[in-house]
Design a protein around this motif. Structure first.
Motif, PDB file in Angstrom:
ATOM      1  N   GLU A 255     -24.933  -8.245 -25.758  1.00 24.84           N
ATOM      2  CA  GLU A 255     -24.631  -9.638 -25.468  1.00 24.84           C
ATOM      3  C   GLU A 255     -23.782 -10.351 -26.661  1.00 24.84           C
ATOM      4  O   GLU A 255     -23.080 -11.226 -26.382  1.00 24.84           O
ATOM      5  N   LEU A 256     -24.053  -9.786 -27.888  1.00 24.94           N
ATOM      6  CA  LEU A 256     -23.198 -10.329 -28.779  1.00 24.94           C
ATOM      7  C   LEU A 256     -21.959  -9.829 -29.061  1.00 24.94           C
ATOM      8  O   LEU A 256     -21.098 -10.319 -29.375  1.00 24.94           O
ATOM      9  N   LYS A 257     -21.569  -8.426 -28.548  1.00 20.83           N
ATOM     10  CA  LYS A 257     -20.371  -7.706 -28.485  1.00 20.83           C
ATOM     11  C   LYS A 257     -19.686  -8.457 -27.405  1.00 20.83           C
ATOM     12  O   LYS A 257     -18.343  -8.237 -27.544  1.00 20.83           O
ATOM     13  N   ALA A 258     -19.976  -8.836 -26.432  1.00 18.92           N
ATOM     14  CA  ALA A 258     -19.292  -9.256 -25.082  1.00 18.92           C
ATOM     15  C   ALA A 258     -18.265 -10.677 -25.280  1.00 18.92           C
ATOM     16  O   ALA A 258     -17.144 -10.579 -24.785  1.00 18.92           O
ATOM     17  N   LYS A 259     -18.753 -11.397 -26.333  1.00 13.56           N
ATOM     18  CA  LYS A 259     -17.835 -12.666 -26.476  1.00 13.56           C
ATOM     19  C   LYS A 259     -17.706 -12.845 -28.095  1.00 13.56           C
ATOM     20  O   LYS A 259     -18.572 -12.105 -28.860  1.00 13.56           O
ATOM     21  N   LYS A 260     -16.453 -13.486 -28.272  1.00 13.69           N
ATOM     22  CA  LYS A 260     -16.288 -13.706 -29.663  1.00 13.69           C
ATOM     23  C   LYS A 260     -17.265 -14.927 -30.436  1.00 13.69           C
ATOM     24  O   LYS A 260     -17.448 -14.944 -31.357  1.00 13.69           O
ATOM     25  N   LYS A 261     -17.736 -15.713 -29.489  1.00 13.26           N
ATOM     26  CA  LYS A 261     -18.387 -16.738 -29.795  1.00 13.26           C
ATOM     27  C   LYS A 261     -19.494 -17.171 -28.881  1.00 13.26           C
ATOM     28  O   LYS A 261     -19.192 -16.998 -27.526  1.00 13.26           O
ATOM     29  N   VAL A 262     -20.745 -16.926 -29.183  1.00 13.85           N
ATOM     30  CA  VAL A 262     -22.116 -17.143 -28.433  1.00 13.85           C
ATOM     31  C   VAL A 262     -22.902 -18.393 -29.063  1.00 13.85           C
ATOM     32  O   VAL A 262     -22.866 -18.536 -30.238  1.00 13.85           O
ATOM     33  N   LYS A 263     -23.811 -18.815 -28.323  1.00 15.21           N
ATOM     34  CA  LYS A 263     -24.879 -19.823 -28.626  1.00 15.21           C
ATOM     35  C   LYS A 263     -26.189 -19.107 -28.577  1.00 15.21           C
ATOM     36  O   LYS A 263     -26.528 -18.595 -27.722  1.00 15.21           O
ATOM     37  N   LEU A 264     -26.754 -19.298 -29.767  1.00 14.56           N
ATOM     38  CA  LEU A 264     -28.068 -18.634 -30.035  1.00 14.56           C
ATOM     39  C   LEU A 264     -29.346 -20.015 -29.940  1.00 14.56           C
ATOM     40  O   LEU A 264     -28.950 -20.925 -30.668  1.00 14.56           O
ATOM     41  N   THR A 265     -30.188 -19.391 -29.408  1.00 17.22           N
ATOM     42  CA  THR A 265     -31.331 -20.463 -29.302  1.00 17.22           C
ATOM     43  C   THR A 265     -32.368 -19.935 -30.308  1.00 17.22           C
ATOM     44  O   THR A 265     -32.843 -18.838 -29.966  1.00 17.22           O
ATOM     45  N   VAL A 266     -32.829 -20.479 -31.300  1.00 15.78           N
ATOM     46  CA  VAL A 266     -33.560 -19.890 -32.403  1.00 15.78           C
ATOM     47  C   VAL A 266     -34.710 -20.687 -32.680  1.00 15.78           C
ATOM     48  O   VAL A 266     -34.715 -21.717 -32.772  1.00 15.78           O
ATOM     49  N   GLN A 267     -35.739 -19.797 -32.727  1.00 14.42           N
ATOM     50  CA  GLN A 267     -37.411 -20.518 -32.843  1.00 14.42           C
ATOM     51  C   GLN A 267     -37.659 -20.652 -34.383  1.00 14.42           C
ATOM     52  O   GLN A 267     -37.811 -19.579 -35.131  1.00 14.42           O
ATOM     53  N   THR A 268     -37.608 -21.778 -34.913  1.00 12.17           N
ATOM     54  CA  THR A 268     -37.807 -22.081 -36.183  1.00 12.17           C
ATOM     55  C   THR A 268     -39.025 -22.905 -36.432  1.00 12.17           C
ATOM     56  O   THR A 268     -39.798 -23.209 -35.423  1.00 12.17           O
ATOM     57  N   LYS A 269     -39.553 -22.827 -37.847  1.00 10.38           N
ATOM     58  CA  LYS A 269     -40.704 -23.496 -37.993  1.00 10.38           C
ATOM     59  C   LYS A 269     -40.873 -24.927 -37.649  1.00 10.38           C
ATOM     60  O   LYS A 269     -41.761 -25.370 -37.652  1.00 10.38           O
ATOM     61  N   ASN A 270     -39.540 -25.566 -37.387  1.00  7.03           N
ATOM     62  CA  ASN A 270     -39.447 -27.035 -36.902  1.00  7.03           C
ATOM     63  C   ASN A 270     -39.190 -26.833 -35.586  1.00  7.03           C
ATOM     64  O   ASN A 270     -38.775 -28.033 -35.051  1.00  7.03           O
ATOM     65  N   GLY A 271     -39.120 -25.873 -34.811  1.00  4.32           N
ATOM     66  CA  GLY A 271     -38.953 -25.804 -33.383  1.00  4.32           C
ATOM     67  C   GLY A 271     -37.605 -25.370 -32.852  1.00  4.32           C
ATOM     68  O   GLY A 271     -37.189 -24.584 -33.826  1.00  4.32           O
ATOM     69  N   GLU A 272     -37.076 -25.276 -31.829  1.00  2.00           N
ATOM     70  CA  GLU A 272     -36.227 -24.505 -31.390  1.00  2.00           C
ATOM     71  C   GLU A 272     -34.611 -25.387 -31.845  1.00  2.00           C
ATOM     72  O   GLU A 272     -34.678 -26.409 -31.602  1.00  2.00           O
ATOM     73  N   LYS A 273     -33.767 -24.474 -32.292  1.00  2.00           N
ATOM     74  CA  LYS A 273     -32.479 -25.003 -32.544  1.00  2.00           C
ATOM     75  C   LYS A 273     -31.645 -24.318 -31.882  1.00  2.00           C
ATOM     76  O   LYS A 273     -31.588 -22.824 -31.685  1.00  2.00           O
ATOM     77  N   THR A 274     -30.322 -24.753 -31.646  1.00  2.38           N
ATOM     78  CA  THR A 274     -29.046 -24.092 -30.915  1.00  2.38           C
ATOM     79  C   THR A 274     -27.932 -24.045 -32.068  1.00  2.38           C
ATOM     80  O   THR A 274     -27.759 -24.830 -32.403  1.00  2.38           O
ATOM     81  N   ILE A 275     -27.718 -22.743 -32.401  1.00  2.00           N
ATOM     82  CA  ILE A 275     -26.616 -22.456 -33.192  1.00  2.00           C
ATOM     83  C   ILE A 275     -25.280 -21.740 -32.822  1.00  2.00           C
ATOM     84  O   ILE A 275     -25.530 -20.990 -31.854  1.00  2.00           O
ATOM     85  N   VAL A 276     -24.055 -21.804 -33.224  1.00  2.18           N
ATOM     86  CA  VAL A 276     -23.188 -20.925 -32.702  1.00  2.18           C
ATOM     87  C   VAL A 276     -22.977 -19.821 -33.605  1.00  2.18           C
ATOM     88  O   VAL A 276     -22.740 -20.172 -35.012  1.00  2.18           O
TER      89      VAL A 276
END
Length: 377
Positions: A352-373
């Motif tokens: 899934e990471l190799k298919a595109k040059k840019k993806v959005k990741l939803t990450v579970q952090t200690k402060n809740g979910e965050k979306t990063i590029v």
């Protein structure tokens, strides 16, 4: 996503008796996860090995137990993370190239613990520089071949393409980082990248302005034969120029690490042939081009698979305060992630990471979910 797995044993060379009549042999290799895999005949049976010029011959604990190889003595080794540990040694009775032109007998080999650090590469051990003493080894990255011959006659390659070994028996050579800045570097085919800067060399070269610091990161644990290193702070740098003999490499990026020596890895073979004259302690580099620009982009976080879960392994400046090492990736472009196989991620990456040059990741952090590029910049 490629996780860097380094399993070299950086050691002094031992003499190996029993080399048969001097001839030339061509040994094909295949690249698996950045490792050079070769086929050898060990004690009469074909086996796969990692060809590792930065290491010493070693066997997995599993194959030692399977063959009932008795222990002979022990040896303290220093791995790629500068961890020292005493390992038992065994003896390989017979080791042949597939064409049987060279026969190594009574070869000392380090016995590594189980589970094997070679398991992902489906190999039984390492072929190191120790059994190549007195020989000439030509590495051709285009043909994917290793040509080995006796060292009676010196290579006919121009001496302008030659660097002398700084350390006898191991391909450690002095490179030029800009003008007047010499740096000792081990040519280590067990390292899957191009260049890895030792932390102490970083401090020395920083003081003379040999490179530009691109970013500071935290994390980056790597795996050596003595186990996984602890997460730590380190740097990403860029050298305006790095010279290997008469060949110039421009805009060379590197990340600092803690090996016993700065490393020049297997990706050097993308840019030319390497010949190691162990008999005369000489390193030759026949470049395809006299100058190569390696300017590249880099991710703002690094990811790895741990227990089937995709997690943050390294956080660079741009993501500090957003995510932390160990945070779990739960979605990629809004789709729930799968359970990942560790070995598959090392060898082939995350699809899934190799298919595109840019993806959005939803990450579970200690402060809740965050979306990063997740992209290279």
């Amino acid at each position: 996503m490629k996780q860097r797995i380094l399993i070299s044993l950086l050691l002094c060379v031992l003499a190996i008796p029993g080399i048969a009549q001097p001839r030339k042999t061509v040994l094909p290799y295949r690249l698996v996860g950045g490792k050079m895999i070769v086929e050898m005949i060990m004690n009469g049976t074909p086996r796969s090995f990692i060809f590792d010029t930065g290491g010493q011959t070693a066997l997995s604990g599993e194959i030692c137990e399977e063959l009932g190889l008795p222990l002979t003595d022990s040896l303290v080794v220093t791995d790629v993370n500068s961890k020292k540990l005493a390992y038992p040694r065994v003896e390989i009775e017979s080791l042949l190239f597939p064409d049987k032109m060279y026969h190594f007998m009574h070869v000392p080999a380090i016995k590594l613990p189980t589970p094997s650090p070679f398991a992902c590469f489906q190999t039984d051990g390492l072929i190191g520089s120790d059994i190549l003493k007195g020989m000439i080894v030509e590495l051709d990255g285009k043909a994917k071949t290793i040509t080995i011959s006796n060292g009676e006659q010196a290579p006919t390659i121009s001496l302008r393409k030659m660097l002398g070994f700084v350390k006898k028996g191991m391909p450690v050579v002095a490179l030029q980082a800009g003008r007047g800045n010499s740096i000792n570097c081990l040519f280590d085919t067990g390292f899957p990248g191009f260049f890895s800067l030792k932390s102490t060399d970083f401090e020395t070269l920083k003081s003379v302005g040999a490179f530009t610091v691109l970013a500071e990161g935290f994390g980056g644990a790597s795996i050596g034969v003595a186990g996984e290193s602890s997460a730590a702070s380190f740097y990403r740098v860029q050298f305006p120029e790095l010279s290997i003999g008469g060949t110039r490499f421009l805009n060379v990026s590197s990340e600092t690490a803690t090996p016993p020596l700065t490393l020049l890895g297997v990706k050097l073979l993308d840019y030319g042939k390497v010949t190691l004259d162990y008999a005369r302690s000489r390193f030759y580099f026949e470049a395809y081009k006299a100058e190569n620009d390696l300017k590249s982009k880099h991710y703002n976080v690094a990811l790895r698979v741990k227990d089937g879960v995709l997690v943050v392994a390294t956080v660079w400046d741009a993501m500090k305060g957003e995510v932390e090492v160990g945070d779990k990736v739960t979605k990629i472009d809004g789709q729930p992630v799968s359970t990942y196989d560790f070995c598959e991620s090392i060898i082939n990456g995350i699809p899934e990471l190799k298919a595109k040059k840019k993806v959005k990741l939803t990450v579970q952090t200690k402060n809740g979910e965050k979306t990063i590029v997740y992209e290279k910049k």
